[in-house]
Structure formats: C-alpha cells, structure tokens
Design a protein around this motif. Sequence first.
Motif, PDB file in Angstrom:
ATOM      1  N   ASP A 256       3.604  -5.534  13.837  1.00 35.79           N
ATOM      2  CA  ASP A 256       4.677  -6.082  13.009  1.00 35.79           C
ATOM      3  C   ASP A 256       4.305  -6.044  11.526  1.00 35.79           C
ATOM      4  O   ASP A 256       5.140  -5.718  10.681  1.00 35.79           O
ATOM      5  CB  ASP A 256       4.993  -7.529  13.403  1.00 35.79           C
ATOM      6  CG  ASP A 256       5.724  -7.618  14.732  1.00 35.79           C
ATOM      7  OD1 ASP A 256       6.348  -6.624  15.139  1.00 35.79           O
ATOM      8  OD2 ASP A 256       5.655  -8.701  15.346  1.00 35.79           O
ATOM      9  N   THR A 257       3.064  -6.380  11.214  1.00 32.84           N
ATOM     10  CA  THR A 257       2.622  -6.382   9.813  1.00 32.84           C
ATOM     11  C   THR A 257       2.683  -4.978   9.228  1.00 32.84           C
ATOM     12  O   THR A 257       3.150  -4.793   8.101  1.00 32.84           O
ATOM     13  CB  THR A 257       1.205  -6.966   9.691  1.00 32.84           C
ATOM     14  OG1 THR A 257       1.215  -8.304  10.205  1.00 32.84           O
ATOM     15  CG2 THR A 257       0.737  -6.980   8.249  1.00 32.84           C
ATOM     16  N   LYS A 258       2.255  -3.976   9.984  1.00 36.26           N
ATOM     17  CA  LYS A 258       2.333  -2.586   9.506  1.00 36.26           C
ATOM     18  C   LYS A 258       3.788  -2.193   9.239  1.00 36.26           C
ATOM     19  O   LYS A 258       4.092  -1.574   8.216  1.00 36.26           O
ATOM     20  CB  LYS A 258       1.686  -1.641  10.519  1.00 36.26           C
ATOM     21  CG  LYS A 258       0.175  -1.740  10.542  1.00 36.26           C
ATOM     22  CD  LYS A 258      -0.472  -1.027  11.705  1.00 36.26           C
ATOM     23  CE  LYS A 258      -0.072   0.392  11.912  1.00 36.26           C
ATOM     24  NZ  LYS A 258      -0.811   1.048  13.009  1.00 36.26           N
ATOM     25  N   ARG A 259       4.690  -2.580  10.149  1.00 34.04           N
ATOM     26  CA  ARG A 259       6.116  -2.259   9.973  1.00 34.04           C
ATOM     27  C   ARG A 259       6.661  -2.934   8.713  1.00 34.04           C
ATOM     28  O   ARG A 259       7.353  -2.303   7.902  1.00 34.04           O
ATOM     29  CB  ARG A 259       6.908  -2.716  11.203  1.00 34.04           C
ATOM     30  CG  ARG A 259       8.406  -2.472  11.102  1.00 34.04           C
ATOM     31  CD  ARG A 259       9.157  -2.997  12.322  1.00 34.04           C
ATOM     32  NE  ARG A 259       8.827  -4.354  12.715  1.00 34.04           N
ATOM     33  CZ  ARG A 259       9.245  -5.452  12.067  1.00 34.04           C
ATOM     34  NH1 ARG A 259      10.018  -5.349  11.001  1.00 34.04           N
ATOM     35  NH2 ARG A 259       8.906  -6.650  12.498  1.00 34.04           N
ATOM     36  N   ILE A 260       6.328  -4.208   8.516  1.00 36.83           N
ATOM     37  CA  ILE A 260       6.797  -4.945   7.338  1.00 36.83           C
ATOM     38  C   ILE A 260       6.229  -4.338   6.063  1.00 36.83           C
ATOM     39  O   ILE A 260       6.948  -4.189   5.065  1.00 36.83           O
ATOM     40  CB  ILE A 260       6.428  -6.439   7.458  1.00 36.83           C
ATOM     41  CG1 ILE A 260       7.272  -7.093   8.561  1.00 36.83           C
ATOM     42  CG2 ILE A 260       6.605  -7.160   6.133  1.00 36.83           C
ATOM     43  CD1 ILE A 260       6.799  -8.470   8.974  1.00 36.83           C
ATOM     44  N   LEU A 261       4.963  -3.943   6.070  1.00 37.89           N
ATOM     45  CA  LEU A 261       4.364  -3.310   4.892  1.00 37.89           C
ATOM     46  C   LEU A 261       5.105  -2.027   4.526  1.00 37.89           C
ATOM     47  O   LEU A 261       5.337  -1.751   3.349  1.00 37.89           O
ATOM     48  CB  LEU A 261       2.884  -3.015   5.132  1.00 37.89           C
ATOM     49  CG  LEU A 261       1.956  -4.220   5.146  1.00 37.89           C
ATOM     50  CD1 LEU A 261       0.568  -3.816   5.627  1.00 37.89           C
ATOM     51  CD2 LEU A 261       1.872  -4.859   3.771  1.00 37.89           C
ATOM     52  N   ARG A 262       5.472  -1.234   5.528  1.00 33.73           N
ATOM     53  CA  ARG A 262       6.260  -0.011   5.264  1.00 33.73           C
ATOM     54  C   ARG A 262       7.602  -0.364   4.631  1.00 33.73           C
ATOM     55  O   ARG A 262       8.010   0.233   3.647  1.00 33.73           O
ATOM     56  CB  ARG A 262       6.495   0.768   6.549  1.00 33.73           C
ATOM     57  CG  ARG A 262       5.345   1.613   6.984  1.00 33.73           C
ATOM     58  CD  ARG A 262       5.782   2.535   8.128  1.00 33.73           C
ATOM     59  NE  ARG A 262       4.668   3.079   8.834  1.00 33.73           N
ATOM     60  CZ  ARG A 262       3.942   4.102   8.423  1.00 33.73           C
ATOM     61  NH1 ARG A 262       4.221   4.678   7.279  1.00 33.73           N
ATOM     62  NH2 ARG A 262       2.943   4.554   9.140  1.00 33.73           N
ATOM     63  N   GLU A 263       8.286  -1.335   5.224  1.00 34.77           N
ATOM     64  CA  GLU A 263       9.606  -1.733   4.733  1.00 34.77           C
ATOM     65  C   GLU A 263       9.548  -2.289   3.315  1.00 34.77           C
ATOM     66  O   GLU A 263      10.475  -2.090   2.533  1.00 34.77           O
ATOM     67  CB  GLU A 263      10.225  -2.774   5.671  1.00 34.77           C
ATOM     68  CG  GLU A 263      10.593  -2.214   7.030  1.00 34.77           C
ATOM     69  CD  GLU A 263      10.976  -3.291   8.034  1.00 34.77           C
ATOM     70  OE1 GLU A 263      10.968  -4.496   7.688  1.00 34.77           O
ATOM     71  OE2 GLU A 263      11.288  -2.924   9.189  1.00 34.77           O
ATOM     72  N   GLU A 264       8.458  -2.976   2.980  1.00 35.73           N
ATOM     73  CA  GLU A 264       8.320  -3.606   1.663  1.00 35.73           C
ATOM     74  C   GLU A 264       7.630  -2.696   0.638  1.00 35.73           C
ATOM     75  O   GLU A 264       7.398  -3.103  -0.495  1.00 35.73           O
ATOM     76  CB  GLU A 264       7.546  -4.921   1.791  1.00 35.73           C
ATOM     77  CG  GLU A 264       8.240  -5.965   2.647  1.00 35.73           C
ATOM     78  CD  GLU A 264       9.573  -6.398   2.064  1.00 35.73           C
ATOM     79  OE1 GLU A 264       9.676  -6.566   0.836  1.00 35.73           O
ATOM     80  OE2 GLU A 264      10.535  -6.576   2.850  1.00 35.73           O
ATOM     81  N   GLY A 265       7.267  -1.479   1.038  1.00 33.46           N
ATOM     82  CA  GLY A 265       6.641  -0.533   0.110  1.00 33.46           C
ATOM     83  C   GLY A 265       5.193  -0.865  -0.225  1.00 33.46           C
ATOM     84  O   GLY A 265       4.676  -0.419  -1.254  1.00 33.46           O
ATOM     85  N   ALA A 266       4.532  -1.624   0.644  1.00 31.32           N
ATOM     86  CA  ALA A 266       3.145  -2.016   0.383  1.00 31.32           C
ATOM     87  C   ALA A 266       2.170  -1.354   1.345  1.00 31.32           C
ATOM     88  O   ALA A 266       0.968  -1.624   1.305  1.00 31.32           O
ATOM     89  CB  ALA A 266       3.011  -3.538   0.478  1.00 31.32           C
ATOM     90  N   PHE A 267       2.638  -0.457   2.192  1.00 29.20           N
ATOM     91  CA  PHE A 267       1.812   0.161   3.233  1.00 29.20           C
ATOM     92  C   PHE A 267       0.661   0.969   2.639  1.00 29.20           C
ATOM     93  O   PHE A 267      -0.483   0.872   3.101  1.00 29.20           O
ATOM     94  CB  PHE A 267       2.691   1.051   4.114  1.00 29.20           C
ATOM     95  CG  PHE A 267       2.007   1.584   5.336  1.00 29.20           C
ATOM     96  CD1 PHE A 267       1.961   0.828   6.494  1.00 29.20           C
ATOM     97  CD2 PHE A 267       1.433   2.842   5.332  1.00 29.20           C
ATOM     98  CE1 PHE A 267       1.340   1.315   7.634  1.00 29.20           C
ATOM     99  CE2 PHE A 267       0.819   3.343   6.470  1.00 29.20           C
ATOM    100  CZ  PHE A 267       0.777   2.577   7.626  1.00 29.20           C
ATOM    101  N   ASP A 268       0.937   1.756   1.602  1.00 28.96           N
ATOM    102  CA  ASP A 268      -0.093   2.631   1.026  1.00 28.96           C
ATOM    103  C   ASP A 268      -1.178   1.871   0.279  1.00 28.96           C
ATOM    104  O   ASP A 268      -2.253   2.407   0.040  1.00 28.96           O
ATOM    105  CB  ASP A 268       0.540   3.674   0.099  1.00 28.96           C
ATOM    106  CG  ASP A 268       1.393   4.675   0.867  1.00 28.96           C
ATOM    107  OD1 ASP A 268       1.115   4.881   2.066  1.00 28.96           O
ATOM    108  OD2 ASP A 268       2.327   5.226   0.277  1.00 28.96           O
TER     109      ASP A 268
ATOM    110  N   GLY B   1       5.135 -10.390  -0.333  1.00 29.97           N
ATOM    111  CA  GLY B   1       5.807 -10.405  -1.627  1.00 29.97           C
ATOM    112  C   GLY B   1       5.106 -11.232  -2.686  1.00 29.97           C
ATOM    113  O   GLY B   1       5.478 -11.181  -3.860  1.00 29.97           O
ATOM    114  N   TRP B   2       4.108 -12.014  -2.304  1.00 27.57           N
ATOM    115  CA  TRP B   2       3.386 -12.823  -3.284  1.00 27.57           C
ATOM    116  C   TRP B   2       2.643 -11.918  -4.261  1.00 27.57           C
ATOM    117  O   TRP B   2       2.211 -10.817  -3.899  1.00 27.57           O
ATOM    118  CB  TRP B   2       2.393 -13.739  -2.598  1.00 27.57           C
ATOM    119  CG  TRP B   2       3.004 -14.814  -1.746  1.00 27.57           C
ATOM    120  CD1 TRP B   2       4.275 -15.320  -1.824  1.00 27.57           C
ATOM    121  CD2 TRP B   2       2.368 -15.507  -0.673  1.00 27.57           C
ATOM    122  NE1 TRP B   2       4.463 -16.289  -0.869  1.00 27.57           N
ATOM    123  CE2 TRP B   2       3.304 -16.429  -0.152  1.00 27.57           C
ATOM    124  CE3 TRP B   2       1.099 -15.443  -0.108  1.00 27.57           C
ATOM    125  CZ2 TRP B   2       3.009 -17.272   0.912  1.00 27.57           C
ATOM    126  CZ3 TRP B   2       0.801 -16.283   0.948  1.00 27.57           C
ATOM    127  CH2 TRP B   2       1.748 -17.189   1.446  1.00 27.57           C
TER     128      TRP B   2
END
Length: 130
Positions: free
Chosen positions: A83-95, A67-68
Amino acid sequence: MLYGVGTGPGDPELLTVKAVRTIESCPVIAAPQTADGVMVALDLTPEMSSPLHIVPGGYDDVRRAIGWPGTKVVMKARRSLADTKRILREEGAFDGAELVEDCGLPGERVYRSLDDVPDRGSYFSTMVVR
C-alpha cells in the motif's frame, strides 16, 4: 546510513569525539521532542535545515504522512509495504524513496529503488522517503 548517537547527560563538553564527528557528518539530524515541542538534544547539535518525521509502518494515514515536509522514515514498513509503494507512486514520491531490510544483520538488503522491493519484506524494513 542511519546512526543513533546518544548525547549523554546534556553537557556538550561530555560528548565523545566519535559522537561529534558522526553528528557533523550527517545531513539530517533527528531528536525526540518533549510535550512542549522542545528538542533538548538539538541544543548540542548543528541546526536542522528540514524536518525529519519517524512514521510507524502501521500508521493509518500514510498518505497524509507522505505529504509532510522534509524526510520521512517509515519504521517496520513490512505490514503496509504494498500500500505504501502504491501511495508513493500516486503522490509522486516513489522515486525519492529507498528501503533497507534487516539493517546491520547478516541478511541485510539495501534497495535504492522501490521497484526492486518485494511487496512483503522483512519485519525489520525501514523506508526513507525524501
């Protein structure tokens, strides 16, 4: 591409031509920060337009780091890759994330999409999240 450029003894007149050329070609510049928050090396370089955060792969609060503002570089991301990939998906930052394994080594692999990244990568996995 990630470059490491030394700024020498701190005199901009003593930077090599190659160092200047490399710095000028980079869209993002990172520099160490003193305890007082001063980035001495940036006095020698162009102004940064957005922050760059270096995050250890084992950082306990990856969600907060994602989120920074600015770009995040997750070093040695292997330990928490799934876990990081899952969090990126959840936070909309995966792409907006890419990963390189074993950068500069014979088995180097570059992943432009995290969809292609196995859940357990190399020890030398570096992820860039924009």
